[in-house]
Design a protein around this motif. Structure first.
Motif, PDB file in Angstrom:
ATOM      1  N   SER A 177       1.298  -0.506  -7.560  1.00 57.21           N
ATOM      2  CA  SER A 177       0.627   0.000  -8.769  1.00 57.21           C
ATOM      3  C   SER A 177      -0.218  -1.058  -9.466  1.00 57.21           C
ATOM      4  O   SER A 177      -0.551  -0.920 -10.642  1.00 57.21           O
ATOM      5  CB  SER A 177       1.671   0.542  -9.754  1.00 57.21           C
ATOM      6  OG  SER A 177       2.607  -0.479 -10.113  1.00 57.21           O
TER       7      SER A 177
ATOM      8  N   ALA B  69      -2.910   0.697  -2.613  1.00 54.03           N
ATOM      9  CA  ALA B  69      -2.060   1.858  -2.893  1.00 54.03           C
ATOM     10  C   ALA B  69      -2.302   3.006  -1.922  1.00 54.03           C
ATOM     11  O   ALA B  69      -1.439   3.878  -1.770  1.00 54.03           O
ATOM     12  CB  ALA B  69      -2.298   2.339  -4.327  1.00 54.03           C
ATOM     13  N   ASN B  70      -3.442   3.008  -1.245  1.00 53.08           N
ATOM     14  CA  ASN B  70      -3.702   4.050  -0.238  1.00 53.08           C
ATOM     15  C   ASN B  70      -2.752   3.941   0.949  1.00 53.08           C
ATOM     16  O   ASN B  70      -2.510   4.920   1.651  1.00 53.08           O
ATOM     17  CB  ASN B  70      -5.134   3.955   0.273  1.00 53.08           C
ATOM     18  CG  ASN B  70      -6.156   4.396  -0.757  1.00 53.08           C
ATOM     19  OD1 ASN B  70      -5.787   4.794  -1.864  1.00 53.08           O
ATOM     20  ND2 ASN B  70      -7.425   4.335  -0.410  1.00 53.08           N
TER      21      ASN B  70
ATOM     22  N   PRO C 177       2.042   3.468  -1.224  1.00 51.39           N
ATOM     23  CA  PRO C 177       2.007   4.268  -2.467  1.00 51.39           C
ATOM     24  C   PRO C 177       2.835   3.699  -3.604  1.00 51.39           C
ATOM     25  O   PRO C 177       2.590   4.030  -4.773  1.00 51.39           O
ATOM     26  CB  PRO C 177       2.557   5.628  -2.007  1.00 51.39           C
ATOM     27  CG  PRO C 177       2.275   5.684  -0.546  1.00 51.39           C
ATOM     28  CD  PRO C 177       2.438   4.271  -0.059  1.00 51.39           C
ATOM     29  N   ASP C 178       3.813   2.839  -3.301  1.00 51.93           N
ATOM     30  CA  ASP C 178       4.639   2.266  -4.359  1.00 51.93           C
ATOM     31  C   ASP C 178       3.961   1.091  -5.053  1.00 51.93           C
ATOM     32  O   ASP C 178       4.506   0.534  -6.016  1.00 51.93           O
ATOM     33  CB  ASP C 178       6.006   1.839  -3.825  1.00 51.93           C
ATOM     34  CG  ASP C 178       5.914   0.915  -2.618  1.00 51.93           C
ATOM     35  OD1 ASP C 178       4.925   1.007  -1.862  1.00 51.93           O
ATOM     36  OD2 ASP C 178       6.840   0.094  -2.417  1.00 51.93           O
TER      37      ASP C 178
END
Length: 306
Positions: free
Chosen positions: A240, A233-234, A237-238
């Motif tokens: 999860s 996620a770093n 960002p989408d």
């Protein structure tokens, strides 16, 4: 392919691969000590500081028939086993390190021995960085295969792409563990994102409207290890799914397949380069797909992602 479908390598070719591996190791070692200096990381063992300086100043002997300097092997072994490396590797996303560097670092005693010759695994993990187009021909069951390996810069793609109009099969290889890595020359370019840009341009090209695409997601073991210290996620960002390996693999695969606006047939495979049985399964799948098209002599276009 030569290891699986041909007779392997001659003594002269093994020496060529040995020199390639020497260059890989020296360049990667210099990248490590350069990053240590950039981030202000010093060896936990004071005696190892002289080895950092030695590697920094080291120049590979131009006579590549000679073995790797034993003193270099000792220096790299000492630095790589130092406790400071753990902190350095937590920042690996900030500098370029060849994906197989750790494998070669861990085998540096063997590689720096006077009688070293590379084995199959060494050859599979060596980074050759050819430029241009190369061909390999081999027999696979009932098929005569011509595999064309493309290693061109972005600016050159338009020159070669038309030459392979409607090849029956495209192998697109992605290194899964590059999701957090940047380019050696351009530290602001993420390697996985660039792979996606290239994949988009290939699968949606009018030149490949009748091609089948075999998407090979490679280096799974390294990818799974990285997830624990470099959250996906770093960089995306989408995403999860946390550190769940299956969710992470599915996410990367979906990011590629959703680029397929041309609706080509895409056959994904999760592989390890050194797993010959898995590679063989991939080519059996290719064989089955091509035979359905009643083709006997076929060109397969192999595209490393970068």
């Amino acid at each position: 392919m030569r290891i699986i479908y041909q007779t392997g390598f001659s003594g002269a070719e093994l020496l060529d691969y040995r020199s390639t591996i020497f260059r890989n190791v020296v360049r990667s070692a210099k990248g490590v000590v350069g990053a240590m200096k950039q981030f202000g990381i010093v060896p936990a063992i004071p005696a190892n500081r002289k080895y950092v300086d030695f590697i920094t100043e080291y120049t590979l002997d131009p006579d590549l028939a000679l073995p790797l300097d034993q003193e270099f092997g000792d220096a790299l072994s000492a630095v790589w086993s130092d406790a400071c490396i753990e902190g350095l590797m937590e920042r690996q996303a900030e500098f370029y390190l060849m994906d197989s560097a750790i494998y070669f670092f861990e085998g540096i005693r063997r590689i720096s021995s006077a009688n070293y010759l590379p084995d199959e695994t060494d050859i599979l993990l060596a980074k050759i960085n050819p430029s241009g187009i190369s061909e390999t021909r081999f027999q696979m069951g009932r098929l005569s295969i011509k595999m064309v390996d493309i290693n061109c810069q972005r600016s050159e793609r338009k020159k070669w792409i038309k030459a392979f109009e409607n090849v029956p099969a495209i192998l697109f290889v992605v290194d899964m563990d590059e999701y957090d890595e940047v380019f050696f020359e351009e530290s602001n370019r993420n390697r996985m994102m660039e792979s996606m840009v290239l994949f988009d341009s290939v699968v949606n090209s009018r030149w490949f409207m009748r091609s089948s695409v075999f998407l090979l997601l490679n280096n799974l073991d390294s990818f799974r290890r990285k997830l624990r210290r470099a959250p996906l996620a770093n960089y995306f960002p989408d995403y999860s799914g946390g550190n769940d390996v299956n969710k992470a693999e599915a996410f990367i695969l979906s990011r590629f397949t959703q680029l397929n606006r041309a609706h080509l047939n895409i056959y994904p495979h999760l592989i390890e380069t050194i797993d010959k049985s898995k590679i063989q399964q991939v080519f059996e799948s290719i064989e089955e797909t091509i035979i359905k098209s009643n083709i006997v002599v076929v060109a397969v276009l192999a595209i490393p992602s970068l």
